[in-house]
Design an enzyme around this catalytic site. Structure first.
Site, PDB file in Angstrom:
ATOM      1  N   ASP A  91       1.957  -3.787  -9.674  1.00 37.51           N
ATOM      2  CA  ASP A  91       1.536  -5.328 -10.043  1.00 37.51           C
ATOM      3  C   ASP A  91       2.159  -5.347 -11.525  1.00 37.51           C
ATOM      4  O   ASP A  91       2.578  -6.235 -12.005  1.00 37.51           O
ATOM      5  CB  ASP A  91       0.122  -5.627 -10.058  1.00 37.51           C
ATOM      6  CG  ASP A  91      -0.326  -5.589  -8.449  1.00 37.51           C
ATOM      7  OD1 ASP A  91       0.646  -5.408  -7.791  1.00 37.51           O
ATOM      8  OD2 ASP A  91      -1.476  -5.554  -8.300  1.00 37.51           O
ATOM      9  N   LYS A 135     -10.907  -6.633  -5.065  1.00 36.66           N
ATOM     10  CA  LYS A 135     -10.672  -5.093  -4.816  1.00 36.66           C
ATOM     11  C   LYS A 135     -11.546  -4.226  -5.358  1.00 36.66           C
ATOM     12  O   LYS A 135     -11.950  -3.302  -4.930  1.00 36.66           O
ATOM     13  CB  LYS A 135      -9.219  -5.072  -5.026  1.00 36.66           C
ATOM     14  CG  LYS A 135      -8.389  -5.156  -3.660  1.00 36.66           C
ATOM     15  CD  LYS A 135      -8.113  -6.606  -3.214  1.00 36.66           C
ATOM     16  CE  LYS A 135      -7.338  -7.211  -4.254  1.00 36.66           C
ATOM     17  NZ  LYS A 135      -6.984  -8.529  -3.834  1.00 36.66           N
ATOM     18  N   ASP A 166       2.882   2.035  -3.169  1.00 34.70           N
ATOM     19  CA  ASP A 166       2.903   2.286  -4.720  1.00 34.70           C
ATOM     20  C   ASP A 166       2.216   3.478  -5.175  1.00 34.70           C
ATOM     21  O   ASP A 166       2.826   4.332  -5.687  1.00 34.70           O
ATOM     22  CB  ASP A 166       2.803   0.809  -5.602  1.00 34.70           C
ATOM     23  CG  ASP A 166       1.353   0.371  -5.439  1.00 34.70           C
ATOM     24  OD1 ASP A 166       0.630   0.642  -4.530  1.00 34.70           O
ATOM     25  OD2 ASP A 166       1.238  -0.354  -6.300  1.00 34.70           O
ATOM     26  N   HIS A 179       0.881  -1.091  -0.083  1.00 34.28           N
ATOM     27  CA  HIS A 179      -0.041   0.125  -0.090  1.00 34.28           C
ATOM     28  C   HIS A 179       0.709   1.338   0.002  1.00 34.28           C
ATOM     29  O   HIS A 179       0.531   2.415   0.568  1.00 34.28           O
ATOM     30  CB  HIS A 179      -1.009  -0.017   1.183  1.00 34.28           C
ATOM     31  CG  HIS A 179      -2.263  -0.997   1.038  1.00 34.28           C
ATOM     32  ND1 HIS A 179      -3.209  -0.730   0.228  1.00 34.28           N
ATOM     33  CD2 HIS A 179      -2.271  -1.992   1.612  1.00 34.28           C
ATOM     34  CE1 HIS A 179      -4.158  -1.591   0.357  1.00 34.28           C
ATOM     35  NE2 HIS A 179      -3.536  -2.712   1.088  1.00 34.28           N
TER      36      HIS A 179
HETATM   37  P1  ADP Z   1      -5.896 -10.244  -7.277  1.00 38.58           P
HETATM   38  O1  ADP Z   1      -5.322 -10.069  -5.912  1.00 38.58           O
HETATM   39  O2  ADP Z   1      -5.851 -11.501  -7.588  1.00 38.58           O
HETATM   40  O3  ADP Z   1      -5.553  -9.193  -8.199  1.00 38.58           O
HETATM   41  P2  ADP Z   1      -8.615  -8.678  -7.655  1.00 38.58           P
HETATM   42  O4  ADP Z   1      -9.735  -8.623  -6.640  1.00 38.58           O
HETATM   43  O5  ADP Z   1      -7.958  -7.417  -8.045  1.00 38.58           O
HETATM   44  O6  ADP Z   1      -7.659  -9.796  -7.145  1.00 38.58           O
HETATM   45  O7  ADP Z   1      -9.154  -9.450  -9.018  1.00 38.58           O
HETATM   46  C1  ADP Z   1      -9.639 -10.548  -9.114  1.00 38.58           C
HETATM   47  C2  ADP Z   1     -10.350 -10.461 -10.561  1.00 38.58           C
HETATM   48  O8  ADP Z   1      -9.529 -11.083 -11.606  1.00 38.58           O
HETATM   49  C3  ADP Z   1     -11.631 -11.872 -10.474  1.00 38.58           C
HETATM   50  O9  ADP Z   1     -12.767 -11.380  -9.801  1.00 38.58           O
HETATM   51  C4  ADP Z   1     -11.853 -11.959 -11.893  1.00 38.58           C
HETATM   52  O10 ADP Z   1     -12.755 -10.916 -12.554  1.00 38.58           O
HETATM   53  C5  ADP Z   1     -10.280 -11.719 -12.625  1.00 38.58           C
HETATM   54  N1  ADP Z   1      -9.733 -13.010 -12.651  1.00 38.58           N
HETATM   55  C6  ADP Z   1      -8.827 -13.603 -11.946  1.00 38.58           C
HETATM   56  N2  ADP Z   1      -8.392 -14.806 -12.403  1.00 38.58           N
HETATM   57  C7  ADP Z   1      -9.240 -14.980 -13.327  1.00 38.58           C
HETATM   58  C8  ADP Z   1      -9.666 -16.157 -14.231  1.00 38.58           C
HETATM   59  N3  ADP Z   1      -8.602 -17.169 -14.093  1.00 38.58           N
HETATM   60  N4  ADP Z   1     -10.055 -16.003 -15.438  1.00 38.58           N
HETATM   61  C9  ADP Z   1     -10.950 -14.893 -15.392  1.00 38.58           C
HETATM   62  N5  ADP Z   1     -10.992 -13.784 -14.628  1.00 38.58           N
HETATM   63  C10 ADP Z   1     -10.058 -13.994 -13.621  1.00 38.58           C
HETATM   64  P1  NG1 Z   2      -3.876  -6.768  -5.515  1.00 39.05           P
HETATM   65  O1  NG1 Z   2      -4.019  -7.231  -4.136  1.00 39.05           O
HETATM   66  O2  NG1 Z   2      -2.950  -7.498  -6.438  1.00 39.05           O
HETATM   67  O3  NG1 Z   2      -5.159  -6.178  -6.134  1.00 39.05           O
HETATM   68  C1  NG1 Z   2      -3.447  -3.962  -5.068  1.00 39.05           C
HETATM   69  C2  NG1 Z   2      -2.755  -3.064  -5.998  1.00 39.05           C
HETATM   70  C3  NG1 Z   2      -1.210  -2.780  -6.099  1.00 39.05           C
HETATM   71  C4  NG1 Z   2      -0.923  -2.156  -4.450  1.00 39.05           C
HETATM   72  C5  NG1 Z   2      -1.419  -3.350  -3.575  1.00 39.05           C
HETATM   73  C6  NG1 Z   2      -1.033  -3.110  -2.396  1.00 39.05           C
HETATM   74  C7  NG1 Z   2      -3.848  -3.017  -8.196  1.00 39.05           C
HETATM   75  C8  NG1 Z   2      -4.014  -3.208  -9.539  1.00 39.05           C
HETATM   76  N1  NG1 Z   2      -3.086  -3.654  -7.357  1.00 39.05           N
HETATM   77  O4  NG1 Z   2      -2.886  -5.365  -5.425  1.00 39.05           O
HETATM   78  O5  NG1 Z   2      -0.983  -1.431  -6.786  1.00 39.05           O
HETATM   79  O6  NG1 Z   2      -1.397  -1.111  -3.940  1.00 39.05           O
HETATM   80  O7  NG1 Z   2      -2.830  -3.701  -3.753  1.00 39.05           O
HETATM   81  O8  NG1 Z   2       0.271  -3.177  -1.976  1.00 39.05           O
HETATM   82  O9  NG1 Z   2      -4.355  -1.916  -7.806  1.00 39.05           O
HETATM   83 MG    MG Z   3      -5.843  -7.257  -8.276  1.00 42.02          MG
END
Ligand code: ADP
Ligand code: NG1
Ligand code: MG
Length: 420
Positions: free
Chosen positions: A176, A220, A31, A29
């Site tokens: 990321d 998120k 970046d 948290h």
């Molecule tokens: P993360 O920490 O994994 O980035 P986020 O909440 O930012 O979690 O994003 C997760 C979302 O990414 C899922 O709700 C889905 O919409 C998409 N996603 C992740 N993996 C897949 C997959 N294998 N196929 C399709 N969508 C996916």
């Molecule tokens: P995840 O948990 O992968 O969705 C998020 C943010 C990063 C960073 C971390 C906390 C996006 C795409 N990713 O990651 O930029 O702030 O939380 O360190 O917004």
């Molecule tokens: Mg994410």
């Protein structure tokens, strides 16, 4: 995958894009506050097979058909965001980001896409960005016939994807996308922002990073937790900027801007945070400090409901974590696993207590790992569930077999494009 593509679409795929996920070792948290972070790319990732078509549409399928519905979009399309997002909206973030950047918004080419993802979603290993980045590089290849060039560099793509992913509504930083695009094989990556810079960080030979799942998950973009933290930091930055009479403090969006413009070190800023930034100001109290117009400009659509802002604790975490990243990098260089582990523990405790972004499942997991004897344990990614990363000494391995171990991480290379 190729046979599946042909079976579904009746043509062969032309490109394969593979993009890893990432595990953040330290620097959580911060970046989006402009501070450097230290993640590594992981073996789990996203694979997209794509082919151009003459029809005016984008058609996408996921191999997990029971979980992710197929999606078709007619072209030309003006899609420019969706919140909360469906899975295909992450693909469209990458697609739109490229079209806008290479100025071909009016020459949208038809595409067929088949996707397979192995990163557990919503678990802090950045499945979302892996999908955005893979879709962006696929779109570049379909529209230009090539991948990275002198003009279209990896840094260019990382910056572009960081901005593009914001179209699903999260005000993310660029960790990321940079990690998943720029990582070299065999090393973690120290990433700095504005401008984006990165350098490999070689991990001590005896350091083993293990990733475990807590059982909780959170998308998120489907909640306001993430953006609430971003806004609280922005408010703290403006309160500090105004207090220090810094020029243009009303433009501040990141806590690092306070440091850059004031020349103060992180220890001085931590002291200032305690004496200057209120603990939990209400909307009216923030307006009295920075003005209504400035507060309005800081809020995102999904944070306008906020009644109070934990500005002091958020800023305290951020400046402390920025220092821990520098100390961790130094400890890595010195092969000091004990110091690395302590910093990871401090990071988790700060995220839990000052950032309120852990979860009961994550805290339980971190405590069990510590009890088992790991050198350090912390949540990784945004939190509110998902994964923990722990540091183990290979020479004195810790038994974690009673816990939900996902994998032992070794640093992988960033995104790749292959033409069949
Ligand atoms: P993360 O920490 O994994 O980035 P986020 O909440 O930012 O979690 O994003 C997760 C979302 O990414 C899922 O709700 C889905 O919409 C998409 N996603 C992740 N993996 C897949 C997959 N294998 N196929 C399709 N969508 C996916
Ligand atoms: P995840 O948990 O992968 O969705 C998020 C943010 C990063 C960073 C971390 C906390 C996006 C795409 N990713 O990651 O930029 O702030 O939380 O360190 O917004
Ligand atoms: Mg994410």
């Amino acid at each position: 995958m190729e046979a599946k593509f042909e079976e579904i679409y009746g043509v062969k795929p032309v490109y394969r894009v593979k993009c890893p996920g990432r595990v953040n070792l330290i620097g959580e948290h911060i970046d989006y506050n402009g501070y450097g972070v230290l993640p590594m790319a992981i073996e789990l990732g996203t694979e997209l097979l794509v082919a151009p078509i003459n029809e005016s549409k984008i058609e996408m399928r996921n191999v997990e058909i029971e979980k992710y519905d197929p999606f078709t979009m007619s072209l030309p399309s003006t899609w420019s965001g969706a919140s909360p997002p469906n899975w295909f909206d992450y693909v469209l973030c990458g697609w739109r980001g490229i079209l806008d950047s290479i100025q071909q918004a009016d020459q949208q080419k038809g595409m067929l896409i088949l996707m397979k993802g192995t990163i557990p979603p919503s678990s802090g290993l950045s499945s979302s960005s892996s999908l955005v980045c893979a879709a962006a590089l696929s779109t570049l290849a379909i529209h230009t016939g090539h991948g990275f060039t002198e003009k279209y560099t990896r840094e260019w793509l990382a910056d572009l994807c960081a901005k593009a992913e914001q179209m699903i509504g999260t005000c993310g930083g660029g960790m990321d996308q940079a990690s998943e695009i720029l990582s070299p094989k065999g090393a973690a990556l120290r990433i700095d922002f504005n401008p984006l810079k990165s350098k490999p960080v070689h991990l001590p030979n005896d350091a083993l990073f293990v990733v475990l799942h807590s059982g909780d998950t959170l998308n998120k973009a489907a909640s306001s937790h993430y953006n609430e933290r971003v806004i609280e930091c922005r408010i703290a930055a403006q309160i500090l900027g105004k207090h220090l009479n810094l020029p243009e403090w009303t433009n501040f969006r990141k806590l690092k801007e306070v440091q850059d413009k004031s020349g103060k070190d992180l220890a001085e800023l931590l002291e200032l945070v305690e004496s200057v930034v209120p603990v939990n100001p209400t909307v009216d109290e923030v307006i009295a400090l920075i003005g209504k117009e400035n507060l309005d400009a800081l809020l995102s659509d999904n944070t306008r409901h906020m009644k109070e802002f934990k500005a002091q604790a958020r800023a305290w975490h951020c400046y402390g974590e920025a220092k821990r990243v520098a100390d961790f990098e130094e400890a890595c260089k010195n092969g000091d696993l004990i110091a690395m582990g302590k910093l990871m523990n401090q990071s988790h405790d700060s995220l839990k207590e000052r950032y309120d972004c852990s979860s009961p499942g994550l805290d339980k997991l971190v405590n069990e790992c510590r009890k088992a004897g790991v050198l350090g344990a912390r949540l990784t990614g945004a939190g509110w569930g998902g994964c923990a990363v722990v540091l183990v000494d290979k020479k004195h391995p810790t038994d974690l077999s009673h816990l939900h171990v996902l994998f032992e991480s070794s640093p992988c290379e960033g995104i790749t494009l292959e033409k069949f």
